[in-house]
Write an enzyme that holds these catalytic residues in place. Structure first.
Site, PDB file in Angstrom:
ATOM      1  N   LYS A  22      94.279  96.538  50.838  1.00 22.83           N
ATOM      2  CA  LYS A  22      93.940  97.940  51.137  1.00 22.83           C
ATOM      3  C   LYS A  22      92.861  98.014  52.217  1.00 22.83           C
ATOM      4  CE  LYS A  22      90.968 100.288  48.358  1.00 22.83           C
ATOM      5  NZ  LYS A  22      89.880 100.896  49.130  1.00 22.83           N
ATOM      6  N   ASN A  23      91.800  97.222  52.043  1.00 28.14           N
ATOM      7  CA  ASN A  23      90.655  97.359  52.945  1.00 28.14           C
ATOM      8  C   ASN A  23      90.899  96.772  54.336  1.00 28.14           C
ATOM      9  OD1 ASN A  23      89.338  98.695  50.974  1.00 28.14           O
ATOM     10  ND2 ASN A  23      87.835  97.088  50.522  1.00 28.14           N
ATOM     11  N   ARG A  96      86.840 108.325  51.551  1.00 33.40           N
ATOM     12  CA  ARG A  96      85.708 108.112  52.456  1.00 33.40           C
ATOM     13  C   ARG A  96      86.080 107.295  53.680  1.00 33.40           C
ATOM     14  NH1 ARG A  96      80.546 108.244  51.684  1.00 33.40           N
ATOM     15  NH2 ARG A  96      80.531 106.344  52.909  1.00 33.40           N
ATOM     16  N   CYS A 120      79.575 109.894  46.499  1.00 35.97           N
ATOM     17  CA  CYS A 120      80.761 109.545  45.717  1.00 35.97           C
ATOM     18  C   CYS A 120      80.301 108.841  44.464  1.00 35.97           C
ATOM     19  CB  CYS A 120      81.728 108.705  46.529  1.00 35.97           C
ATOM     20  SG  CYS A 120      81.157 107.042  46.759  1.00 35.97           S
ATOM     21  N   ARG A 125      76.139 106.252  49.700  1.00 40.82           N
ATOM     22  CA  ARG A 125      76.967 105.732  50.793  1.00 40.82           C
ATOM     23  C   ARG A 125      76.840 106.510  52.108  1.00 40.82           C
ATOM     24  NH1 ARG A 125      82.684 103.939  48.182  1.00 40.82           N
ATOM     25  NH2 ARG A 125      82.635 102.358  49.770  1.00 40.82           N
ATOM     26  N   ASP A 310      83.294  94.342  44.924  1.00 43.67           N
ATOM     27  CA  ASP A 310      84.551  94.912  44.423  1.00 43.67           C
ATOM     28  C   ASP A 310      85.141  94.110  43.257  1.00 43.67           C
ATOM     29  OD1 ASP A 310      84.383  97.018  46.151  1.00 43.67           O
ATOM     30  OD2 ASP A 310      85.929  96.316  47.541  1.00 43.67           O
ATOM     31  N   ARG A 402      95.103 104.214  43.904  1.00 38.84           N
ATOM     32  CA  ARG A 402      94.512 104.120  45.242  1.00 38.84           C
ATOM     33  C   ARG A 402      94.434 102.676  45.712  1.00 38.84           C
ATOM     34  NH1 ARG A 402      89.158 107.343  45.917  1.00 38.84           N
ATOM     35  NH2 ARG A 402      89.642 106.522  47.967  1.00 38.84           N
TER      36      ARG A 402
HETATM   37  C1  UD1 Z   1      83.676  98.743  52.143  1.00 37.88           C
HETATM   38  C2  UD1 Z   1      84.903  98.645  51.286  1.00 37.88           C
HETATM   39  C3  UD1 Z   1      84.521  98.720  49.806  1.00 37.88           C
HETATM   40  C4  UD1 Z   1      83.490  97.661  49.477  1.00 37.88           C
HETATM   41  C5  UD1 Z   1      82.308  97.712  50.445  1.00 37.88           C
HETATM   42  C6  UD1 Z   1      81.347  96.568  50.267  1.00 37.88           C
HETATM   43  C7  UD1 Z   1      86.603  99.614  52.711  1.00 37.88           C
HETATM   44  C8  UD1 Z   1      87.525 100.744  52.987  1.00 37.88           C
HETATM   45  N1  UD1 Z   1      85.785  99.739  51.643  1.00 37.88           N
HETATM   46  O1  UD1 Z   1      83.083 100.012  51.890  1.00 37.88           O
HETATM   47  O2  UD1 Z   1      85.702  98.493  49.028  1.00 37.88           O
HETATM   48  O3  UD1 Z   1      83.000  97.878  48.174  1.00 37.88           O
HETATM   49  O4  UD1 Z   1      82.774  97.684  51.802  1.00 37.88           O
HETATM   50  O5  UD1 Z   1      81.983  95.344  50.396  1.00 37.88           O
HETATM   51  O6  UD1 Z   1      86.620  98.613  53.398  1.00 37.88           O
HETATM   52  N2  UD1 Z   1      75.247 101.784  54.072  1.00 37.88           N
HETATM   53  C9  UD1 Z   1      74.223 102.452  54.710  1.00 37.88           C
HETATM   54  N3  UD1 Z   1      74.462 103.058  55.897  1.00 37.88           N
HETATM   55  C10 UD1 Z   1      75.670 103.017  56.489  1.00 37.88           C
HETATM   56  C11 UD1 Z   1      76.728 102.340  55.838  1.00 37.88           C
HETATM   57  C12 UD1 Z   1      76.476 101.724  54.635  1.00 37.88           C
HETATM   58  O7  UD1 Z   1      73.114 102.503  54.186  1.00 37.88           O
HETATM   59  O8  UD1 Z   1      75.836 103.582  57.570  1.00 37.88           O
HETATM   60  C13 UD1 Z   1      75.008 101.130  52.769  1.00 37.88           C
HETATM   61  C14 UD1 Z   1      75.815 101.766  51.648  1.00 37.88           C
HETATM   62  O9  UD1 Z   1      75.164 102.862  51.076  1.00 37.88           O
HETATM   63  C15 UD1 Z   1      75.961 100.628  50.665  1.00 37.88           C
HETATM   64  C16 UD1 Z   1      76.025  99.416  51.573  1.00 37.88           C
HETATM   65  O10 UD1 Z   1      75.518  99.822  52.832  1.00 37.88           O
HETATM   66  O11 UD1 Z   1      74.826 100.532  49.864  1.00 37.88           O
HETATM   67  C17 UD1 Z   1      77.393  98.792  51.736  1.00 37.88           C
HETATM   68  O12 UD1 Z   1      78.273  99.762  52.219  1.00 37.88           O
HETATM   69  P1  UD1 Z   1      79.456  99.432  53.222  1.00 37.88           P
HETATM   70  O13 UD1 Z   1      79.528  97.976  53.516  1.00 37.88           O
HETATM   71  O14 UD1 Z   1      79.349 100.369  54.345  1.00 37.88           O
HETATM   72  O15 UD1 Z   1      80.702  99.843  52.336  1.00 37.88           O
HETATM   73  P2  UD1 Z   1      81.952 100.586  52.868  1.00 37.88           P
HETATM   74  O16 UD1 Z   1      82.233 100.119  54.254  1.00 37.88           O
HETATM   75  O17 UD1 Z   1      81.857 102.038  52.595  1.00 37.88           O
END
Ligand code: UD1
Length: 439
Positions: A22-23, A96, A120, A125, A310, A402
Site C-alpha cells: 500500500k505505502n 491523509r 487523525c 501528524r 506499522d 484500507r
Molecule cells: C508513513 C506511512 C505510515 C507509517 C509512517 C511511519 C504512508 C502512506 N504512510 O506515514 O504507514 O506509519 O510513514 O513509518 O507511507 N512529522 C512531522 N512533520 C511532518 C511530517 C511528519 O512532524 O511534516 C512527524 C509525524 O507527526 C510523526 C513522524 O513525523 O510523528 C513520522 O511521520 P511520517 O514519517 O511523516 O509518516 P507518514 O509519512 O504520514
C-alpha cells in the site's frame, strides 16, 4: 456495516501470497502525474486507499482503468491532461496520503490546492516538513479556508535537511525535485523501502536519483519525464507479510509468506527468531513456525531499518500471549496505543507508561467484542482474536479494507475460522459454552 467474527485457537498453516505494498502504491500512483501520457502499473493491491487515490487522480482529470487483461492488480492511468490542481477536503479527510499530490502538482502545473489533513487517530501528524522542503525548492504557500495553496514559477534544486525523517514528506519533496532545475540534496531523509520503490519508478520515467534507502538522497533535476517503457510492478507489502508471520507465531502455526520483500524485513524477522519461532528465508518466501512456547521480546519502534511502527500494534498482541514481561516503546507516533484498551478487554495484562507499553503476557486471551480504531490496531486485534479462546467479534473493520487485501480469504485459506457478517447479526461472544458432564 460489517463486522468480523473469529473463532480463535486454530493454528494457521499454509502459504499466503503477499500483495503489493500500500505505502509504495500510493506515492507511485501519484508520481504518474509527473509524466504526461499512459502508465501501466502491476501488483497494485486492491484496497480502499488505492481506490481513494485513483478517485483523487480522476478528480484532477486523470482517468484510470483497473483490472487490465482480467488481472485486478493491473492498472492503466492516463495523465495526459491535468484539469484541476486540487485535492478537496472530502478526499483528504478520508486519506491523509492524499497530501502526496502536493509535490507532483506543483512540479507539473506550478500550483496546487490541497485541503489540510487535520488530526487523525494516531496523533497530530503535521506536514510542516513537506512544506519546508518544497519551500527550499522555491514554492510558496498560503493557508486559507482550510486549504494549502501552493505555487511556484520554476522549481530550483536545493540542499536541505529535514528535522525528522518523514516518509511521505521525503516522497513529496523527491517528486518535486525530479523536475527542478539543478541538483537537490535531501538530508535526514527517510530510508523506508517504499521510498526506494518510488525512486526506482521515478528512474523508470527518466528521473536521476541517487542515495535512496540512505539518509541522503541526491536528485539531479531533468526538464521532463515520460511514462516508463514497461509496466512497473509495485514491491510486496512488508507489513502485510509481517502481520501473517506474527499470526502464525501467535497461533502456534506454520505459515509461508510468498512474495515478501525479505531484505526489508530484517528487524521483524530478528525479533520473531528471538521469541523462539523458527524463521526460514528462501528467495522471496519467509516461513515462520512455532512449536514451543513464545518467549517475551521487547522492541522499540524506529525509522527503517529499525522495527517498523506499522508492526507495533501486532507485536503488542503477540507479546500479550508470550509468557513473561516485555516492553514495547513507540518512538514515531504519539497516541498509537489505541489497541491496548481493546486487548485489555480480551484479558491481556498491559500497562501504558507514556510511550511504552509494559506487557505481562501469558495469561491467555479470551474472545470479546472489540472495536478497531486504526489500520494496524485492527490487525493487532485480528491476531489476538485468532489466538484467543472462544469467539471474538470485531467492529469498525473498514480500517482493514484500507490496508489488507482479501484478509478474510487469505486467513481462511490458512485454516482460520473468520467470517465477515453484517454488524447486526447476533453472535455469542467469549469462551465456548462449558459442557457439563452428565451425572
Ligand atoms: C508513513 C506511512 C505510515 C507509517 C509512517 C511511519 C504512508 C502512506 N504512510 O506515514 O504507514 O506509519 O510513514 O513509518 O507511507 N512529522 C512531522 N512533520 C511532518 C511530517 C511528519 O512532524 O511534516 C512527524 C509525524 O507527526 C510523526 C513522524 O513525523 O510523528 C513520522 O511521520 P511520517 O514519517 O511523516 O509518516 P507518514 O509519512 O504520514
Amino acid at each position: 456495516m460489517d463486522k468480523l467474527v473469529i473463532d480463535g485457537g486454530r493454528p494457521l498453516h499454509g502459504v499466503v501470497p503477499v500483495s503489493g505494498a500500500k505505502n509504495a502504491a500510493l506515492p507511485i500512483l501519484v508520481a504518474t502525474l509527473l509524466a504526461p501520457g499512459e502508465h501501466e502499473l502491476h501488483n497494485v493491491p486492491e484496497l480502499v486507499d488505492v481506490s481513494f487515490m485513483l478517485s483523487l487522480l480522476g478528480r484532477v482529470g486523470c482517468p484510470s482503468l483497473v483490472g487490465l487483461g482480467g488481472s485486478p492488480d493491473r492498472v492503466r492511468l492516463d495523465t495526459t491532461r491535468i484539469a484541476f490542481c486540487e485535492a478537496p477536503y472530502d478526499v483528504v479527510r478520508k486519506m491523509r496520503a492524499s497530501v502526496l499530490v502536493l509535490g507532483p502538482l506543483l512540479a507539473r502545473c506550478g500550483q496546487a490546492h490541497v485541503s489540510m489533513p487535520g488530526g487523525c487517530a494516531i496523533g497530530v501528524r503535521p506536514i510542516d516538513q513537506h512544506l519546508k522542503g518544497l519551500e527550499a525548492l522555491g514554492c510558496t504557500f498560503e493557508l486559507d479556508g482550510g486549504y494549502i495553496h501552493g505555487k511556484v514559477d520554476q522549481l530550483v534544486g536545493a540542499d536541505m535537511t529535514l528535522d525528522f525523517p518523514t516518509v511521505t514528506g521525503t516522497e513529496n519533496i523527491m517528486m518535486a525535485a525530479v523536475l527542478a532545475e539543478g541538483v537537490s540534496v535531501i538530508r535526514n531523509a527517510a530510508a523506508e523501502p517504499e521510498i526506494v520503490d518510488l525512486a526506482r519508478f521515478l528512474r523508470s520515467m527518466g528521473a536521476r536519483i541517487k542515495g535512496e534507502g540512505t539518509d541522503t538522497i541526491e536528485i539531479d533535476g531533468v526538464p521532463a519525464l515520460r511514462p516508463a517503457r514497461r509496466p512497473y510492478s509495485i514491491m510486496g507489502d512488508r507489513i502485510e507479510a509481517g502481520t501473517y508471520l506474527l499470526a502464525a507465531a501467535a497461533t502456534g502455526g506454520d505459515v509461508v509468506a510468498k512474495g515478501a520483500p525479505v531484505e526489508d524485513m530484517g528487524a521483524v524477522i530478528d525479533a520473531l527468531r528471538e521469541t523462539g519461532c523458527e524463521v526460514d528465508v528462501d528467495g522471496d518466501q519467509i516461513r515462520c513456525r512455532r512449536s514451543g512456547d513464545l518467549k517475551p521480546v521487547s522492541i522499540s519502534t524506529q525509522p527503517h531499518p529499525g522495527f517498523p511502527t506499522d508492526m507495533q500494534a501486532q507485536w503488542v498482541a503477540l507479546m500479550a500471549i508470550a509468557a513473561g514481561e516485555s516492553s514495547v516503546q513507540e518512538n514515531i507516533f504519539e497516541n498509537r496505543f489505541m489497541h491496548v484498551a481493546e486487548l485489555l478487554r480480551m484479558g491481556a495484562n498491559i500497562q501504558l507508561n507514556g510511550n511504552t507499553a509494559l506487557i505481562e503476557g501469558g495469561g491467555g486471551l479470551t474472545g470479546a467484542t472489540v472495536m478497531a480504531t486504526d489500520l494496524r490496531a485492527s490487525a493487532s486485534l485480528v491476531i489476538a482474536g485468532l489466538s484467543a479462546e472462544g469467539t471474538t467479534e470485531m467492529l469498525r473493520i473498514y480500517h482493514l479494507d484500507r490496508g489488507y487485501e482479501r484478509l478474510c480469504g487469505k486467513l481462511e485459506s490458512l485454516g482460520a475460522s473468520i467470517r465477515r457478517l453484517p454488524e447486526d447479526t447476533p453472535v455469542v461472544v467469549g469462551r465456548p459454552a462449558q459442557t457439563t458432564a452428565a451425572v
